[in-house]
Design a protein around this motif. Structure first.
Motif, PDB file in Angstrom:
ATOM      1  N   UNK B 115       7.684  29.254  96.965  1.00 26.17           N
ATOM      2  CA  UNK B 115       8.960  29.740  96.464  1.00 26.17           C
ATOM      3  C   UNK B 115      10.091  28.808  96.900  1.00 26.17           C
ATOM      4  N   UNK B 116      10.099  28.473  98.220  1.00 28.90           N
ATOM      5  CA  UNK B 116      11.203  27.652  98.697  1.00 28.90           C
ATOM      6  C   UNK B 116      11.097  26.216  98.228  1.00 28.90           C
ATOM      7  N   UNK B 117       9.859  25.754  98.053  1.00 29.49           N
ATOM      8  CA  UNK B 117       9.681  24.424  97.496  1.00 29.49           C
ATOM      9  C   UNK B 117      10.320  24.356  96.109  1.00 29.49           C
ATOM     10  N   UNK B 118      10.029  25.366  95.295  1.00 24.63           N
ATOM     11  CA  UNK B 118      10.610  25.445  93.963  1.00 24.63           C
ATOM     12  C   UNK B 118      12.126  25.507  94.036  1.00 24.63           C
ATOM     13  N   UNK B 119      12.612  26.319  94.970  1.00 29.17           N
ATOM     14  CA  UNK B 119      14.049  26.532  95.036  1.00 29.17           C
ATOM     15  C   UNK B 119      14.770  25.264  95.472  1.00 29.17           C
ATOM     16  N   UNK B 120      14.186  24.550  96.480  1.00 29.85           N
ATOM     17  CA  UNK B 120      14.804  23.294  96.887  1.00 29.85           C
ATOM     18  C   UNK B 120      14.758  22.288  95.735  1.00 29.85           C
ATOM     19  N   UNK B 121      13.639  22.243  95.044  1.00 26.67           N
ATOM     20  CA  UNK B 121      13.510  21.288  93.945  1.00 26.67           C
ATOM     21  C   UNK B 121      14.538  21.583  92.858  1.00 26.67           C
ATOM     22  N   UNK B 122      14.755  22.864  92.570  1.00 30.98           N
ATOM     23  CA  UNK B 122      15.715  23.174  91.503  1.00 30.98           C
ATOM     24  C   UNK B 122      17.136  22.881  91.973  1.00 30.98           C
ATOM     25  N   UNK B 123      17.367  23.003  93.306  1.00 32.51           N
ATOM     26  CA  UNK B 123      18.686  22.633  93.827  1.00 32.51           C
ATOM     27  C   UNK B 123      18.907  21.136  93.643  1.00 32.51           C
ATOM     28  N   UNK B 124      17.855  20.362  93.904  1.00 32.24           N
ATOM     29  CA  UNK B 124      17.951  18.906  93.739  1.00 32.24           C
ATOM     30  C   UNK B 124      18.216  18.541  92.280  1.00 32.24           C
ATOM     31  N   UNK B 125      17.426  19.088  91.360  1.00 37.65           N
ATOM     32  CA  UNK B 125      17.623  18.706  89.951  1.00 37.65           C
ATOM     33  C   UNK B 125      18.935  19.252  89.411  1.00 37.65           C
ATOM     34  N   UNK B 126      19.379  20.389  89.920  1.00 37.40           N
ATOM     35  CA  UNK B 126      20.608  20.975  89.394  1.00 37.40           C
ATOM     36  C   UNK B 126      21.845  20.196  89.825  1.00 37.40           C
ATOM     37  N   UNK B 127      21.753  19.532  90.992  1.00 43.04           N
ATOM     38  CA  UNK B 127      22.961  18.870  91.493  1.00 43.04           C
ATOM     39  C   UNK B 127      22.938  17.360  91.288  1.00 43.04           C
ATOM     40  N   UNK B 128      21.862  16.817  90.711  1.00 41.41           N
ATOM     41  CA  UNK B 128      21.753  15.373  90.588  1.00 41.41           C
ATOM     42  C   UNK B 128      21.529  15.001  89.129  1.00 41.41           C
ATOM     43  N   UNK B 129      22.415  14.161  88.609  1.00 38.22           N
ATOM     44  CA  UNK B 129      22.239  13.721  87.221  1.00 38.22           C
ATOM     45  C   UNK B 129      20.949  12.928  87.119  1.00 38.22           C
ATOM     46  N   UNK B 130      20.181  13.138  86.042  1.00 40.00           N
ATOM     47  CA  UNK B 130      18.881  12.473  85.921  1.00 40.00           C
ATOM     48  C   UNK B 130      18.951  10.955  86.086  1.00 40.00           C
ATOM     49  N   UNK B 131      20.010  10.340  85.552  1.00 34.87           N
ATOM     50  CA  UNK B 131      20.065   8.878  85.645  1.00 34.87           C
ATOM     51  C   UNK B 131      20.246   8.446  87.101  1.00 34.87           C
ATOM     52  N   UNK B 132      21.057   9.206  87.852  1.00 35.32           N
ATOM     53  CA  UNK B 132      21.244   8.881  89.263  1.00 35.32           C
ATOM     54  C   UNK B 132      19.954   9.098  90.031  1.00 35.32           C
ATOM     55  N   UNK B 133      19.217  10.110  89.629  1.00 36.35           N
ATOM     56  CA  UNK B 133      17.949  10.401  90.277  1.00 36.35           C
ATOM     57  C   UNK B 133      17.015   9.197  90.142  1.00 36.35           C
ATOM     58  N   UNK B 134      16.947   8.659  88.909  1.00 37.42           N
ATOM     59  CA  UNK B 134      16.074   7.503  88.683  1.00 37.42           C
ATOM     60  C   UNK B 134      16.483   6.326  89.544  1.00 37.42           C
ATOM     61  N   UNK B 135      17.800   6.026  89.506  1.00 33.07           N
ATOM     62  CA  UNK B 135      18.263   4.887  90.290  1.00 33.07           C
ATOM     63  C   UNK B 135      17.946   5.116  91.760  1.00 33.07           C
ATOM     64  N   UNK B 136      18.155   6.336  92.215  1.00 32.48           N
ATOM     65  CA  UNK B 136      17.884   6.664  93.608  1.00 32.48           C
ATOM     66  C   UNK B 136      16.429   6.421  93.949  1.00 32.48           C
ATOM     67  N   UNK B 137      15.540   6.957  93.123  1.00 33.69           N
ATOM     68  CA  UNK B 137      14.108   6.799  93.385  1.00 33.69           C
ATOM     69  C   UNK B 137      13.732   5.322  93.373  1.00 33.69           C
ATOM     70  N   UNK B 138      14.283   4.638  92.362  1.00 36.07           N
ATOM     71  CA  UNK B 138      13.939   3.221  92.208  1.00 36.07           C
ATOM     72  C   UNK B 138      14.347   2.438  93.446  1.00 36.07           C
ATOM     73  N   UNK B 139      15.550   2.703  93.952  1.00 37.41           N
ATOM     74  CA  UNK B 139      16.019   1.950  95.118  1.00 37.41           C
ATOM     75  C   UNK B 139      15.209   2.285  96.363  1.00 37.41           C
ATOM     76  N   UNK B 140      14.772   3.533  96.438  1.00 35.20           N
ATOM     77  CA  UNK B 140      13.993   3.907  97.622  1.00 35.20           C
ATOM     78  C   UNK B 140      12.610   3.274  97.579  1.00 35.20           C
ATOM     79  N   UNK B 141      12.117   3.046  96.366  1.00 35.19           N
ATOM     80  CA  UNK B 141      10.765   2.508  96.240  1.00 35.19           C
ATOM     81  C   UNK B 141      10.736   0.994  96.344  1.00 35.19           C
ATOM     82  N   UNK B 142      11.907   0.343  96.163  1.00 32.81           N
ATOM     83  CA  UNK B 142      11.929  -1.102  96.029  1.00 32.81           C
ATOM     84  C   UNK B 142      11.277  -1.826  97.220  1.00 32.81           C
ATOM     85  N   UNK B 143      11.505  -1.371  98.475  1.00 36.80           N
ATOM     86  CA  UNK B 143      10.900  -2.102  99.595  1.00 36.80           C
ATOM     87  C   UNK B 143       9.370  -2.030  99.617  1.00 36.80           C
TER      88      UNK B 143
END
Ligand SMILES: Nc1ncnc2c1ncn2[C@@H]1O[C@H](COP(=O)(O)OP(=O)(O)O)[C@@H](O)[C@H]1O
Ligand SMILES: [Mg+2]
Lengths: 276, 255
Positions: B115-143
């Motif tokens: 339940x809380x996993x779902x809730x945290x995940x929906x908080x993340x997607x609700x507050x983060x624009x999808x394009x920013x999410x991608x850039x964020x993930x991409x930058x974290x993965x770059x190293x």
């Protein structure tokens, strides 16, 4: 017997920053047996409105009733059939017959009666016996659309609502569908067609409603519509209005080709007569 | 209709404005905390942190509920399985199966975790624009040395973005389909088997068709998958880092 909408207001995503009023204080009523058009630009709230007719959406305020029952009552689904946009997406049956039979089966038809209703719906839309046992996914896009429409017509409900049924159909299939709808209407079924381009349908309608940004801005007969409506006029009406402006004594409230033809020939004949 | 399902809901709260990398890292920390917390008391702490964050981000309850509601059945199944399949002191018995106290505790804990996993995940997607999410993930993965595996961090981030993008989209087609079949007289409660069949067949078809459409659209715009820049480059600021630090410390101390 009618669908009655009283002061209907509806908002999507209530209580979030995406909240949006999609219908604002809409009131209208559609009688049993009428052929009604609901028009308006894309995003004006047409689909939202028809989702209230069989209770898929509940009004935020106001009421929607069907033959006196609240629209979200279960029994209403057996009176009002709604065909949504892109209906070919809803096909799932193993065969065309099975898919079209889904609706009538759910409403309790069995055996011969079921066969009869499925066959007559398919026939009405010009679909031949050879495709009855074919998978619906092997058909062309236009045929798939017609099968999906047959799936709604086959239940023989009192009110049939079709959301943009003509968009993307070729001229031939458009003709078939329109005459099927007129046939059903002549046998007492209410037909409600939603279209963002309704000008070419005016000549078959009893009544017309126009939505603009969630507000009902017009409700009346097609003749009143072409007289008063500011926009969305059929090309033929624009032509007649233009002729009037140029000094020809033709009527400006004409919206079908036959009337326009006789009106123009009348004016030309009188001109001829005057010249002689 | 449930169109808020894991969707981005624009806003202007502190949480909305945080660097996406901070939020993603925070999500990872939260997930780890959720899975190592093993008592109801620790769960209560997770809950408290969640509600504080939700409050700060001024996300409506509806958004969270819309993510949780469709999963309730799944949570219920987890709960029941734990309740009956855990050995321990019998609580009551039903058709030859023994529910146990230990099962009850474990069932509550497990379903709370999801339940809380779902809730945290929906908080993340609700507050983060999808394009920013991608850039964020991409930058974290770059190293990471992804090149050696034959993929770039851009590819991976784009894949994740597309998955994120597809969740509300597929949910949208699902509601559309459900409306259509219900209008054809489908009674989902009385006839669940028919419901699953008449919804899943067109759903799978739609999913494949729209995936193909997106692929064609990307290719026809010359998507190459390498070194794409983005319109909004997130810049990590001091307060972003501070927020992450505080969140990490709080979670680990409490749980
Ligand atoms: N599921 C939905 N969630 C949120 N907003 C919606 C949804 N469906 C429609 N809307 C919004 O409601 C308004 C009316 O939409 P709709 O009824 O689909 O218009 P139309 O059918 O006339 O094109 C539009 O502004 C649209 O963005
Ligand atoms: Mg529409």
């Amino acid at each position: 017997m009618s669908i009655d909408v009283r002061n209907l207001t509806f908002r999507y995503d209530r209580g979030t920053s995406l909240e949006k009023t999609s219908l604002e204080d809409v009131s209208l009523s559609i009688d049993k047996g009428e052929f009604v058009l609901i028009g308006g630009e894309i995003g004006s709230g047409k689909s939202t409105l028809v989702r209230h007719f069989n209770g898929l959406l509940k009004p935020f305020s106001g009421q929607v009733t069907v033959d006196g029952m609240a629209a979200h009552e279960k029994k209403v689904k057996a009176r009002v059939g709604v065909l949504f946009q892109f209906p070919q997406q809803q096909l799932f049956g193993r065969t065309v017959f099975e898919d079209v039979a889904f609706g009538p089966r759910n409403f309790g038809y069995r055996g011969n009666e079921l066969d009869l209703q499925v066959h007559s719906a398919l026939e009405l839309l010009g679909l031949g016996k050879e495709i009855y046992s074919v998978s619906p996914f092997r058909l062309s896009g236009g045929q798939m659309r017609l099968v999906a429409i047959a799936g709604v017509l086959a239940s023989r409900l009192d009110y049939i609502v079709l959301d943009e049924p003509f968009s993307g159909l070729d001229a031939e299939n458009k003709k078939i569908l329109l005459s099927a709808l007129r046939h059903l209407n002549s046998r007492g079924t209410s037909v409600i067609v939603v279209s963002h381009r309704m000008s070419d349908l005016l000549s078959v309608a009893d009544r017309v409603f126009l939505l603009d940004q969630g507000n009902l801005v017009f409700g009346g007969t097609p003749a009143e519509y072409v007289k008063h409506a500011p926009s969305h006029l059929p090309e033929i009406t624009c032509l007649m209005k233009e002729l009037r402006r140029k000094g020809f004594d033709v009527r400006g409230d004409i919206f079908n080709i036959d009337d326009a033809f006789s009106e123009i020939s009348r004016v030309l004949n009188t001109k001829e007569a005057v010249r002689r | 209709m449930n169109t808020l399902f894991f969707r981005y809901v624009p806003g202007n709260s502190i949480v909305h404005r945080l660097d996406p990398r901070v939020k993603i890292a925070g999500m990872l920390i939260a997930s780890i905390s959720i899975f190592i917390s093993s008592s109801l008391r620790e769960m209560a702490v997770v809950a408290l942190v969640f509600f504080l964050l939700a409050l700060i981000s001024s996300i409506s309850v509806r958004v969270i509920l819309s993510a949780v509601r469709p999963m309730l059945m799944f949570l219920g199944i987890i709960f029941i399985l734990q309740l009956f399949l855990t050995e321990g002191n019998p609580l009551f018995s039903l058709v030859g199966l023994d529910a146990t106290y230990e099962g009850l505790a474990l069932g509550v804990l497990m379903s709370m975790r999801f339940l809380f996993l779902l809730m945290f995940a929906s908080l993340l997607t609700a507050t983060t624009a999808p394009s920013l999410m991608t850039t964020g993930i991409e930058k974290m993965l770059r190293p990471l040395p992804l090149k050696r595996l034959g993929i770039s961090s851009f590819d991976l981030a784009t894949m994740m973005f597309l998955s994120l993008h597809f969740v509300p989209l597929l949910y949208g087609s699902f509601s559309h389909l459900r409306d259509a079949q219900v209008s054809r007289g489908l009674d989902m409660a009385r006839n669940p088997f028919k419901a699953v069949y008449s919804l899943s067949v067109p759903m799978v078809r739609t999913a494949f068709i729209s995936a193909e459409e997106v692929a064609v659209a990307m290719e026809s715009r010359c998507y190459q998958g390498v070194n794409r820049s983005s319109l909004n480059e997130p810049v990590m600021q001091k307060n972003d880092l501070a927020a992450l630090l505080v969140f990490g410390i709080v979670m680990f101390l409490l749980v």
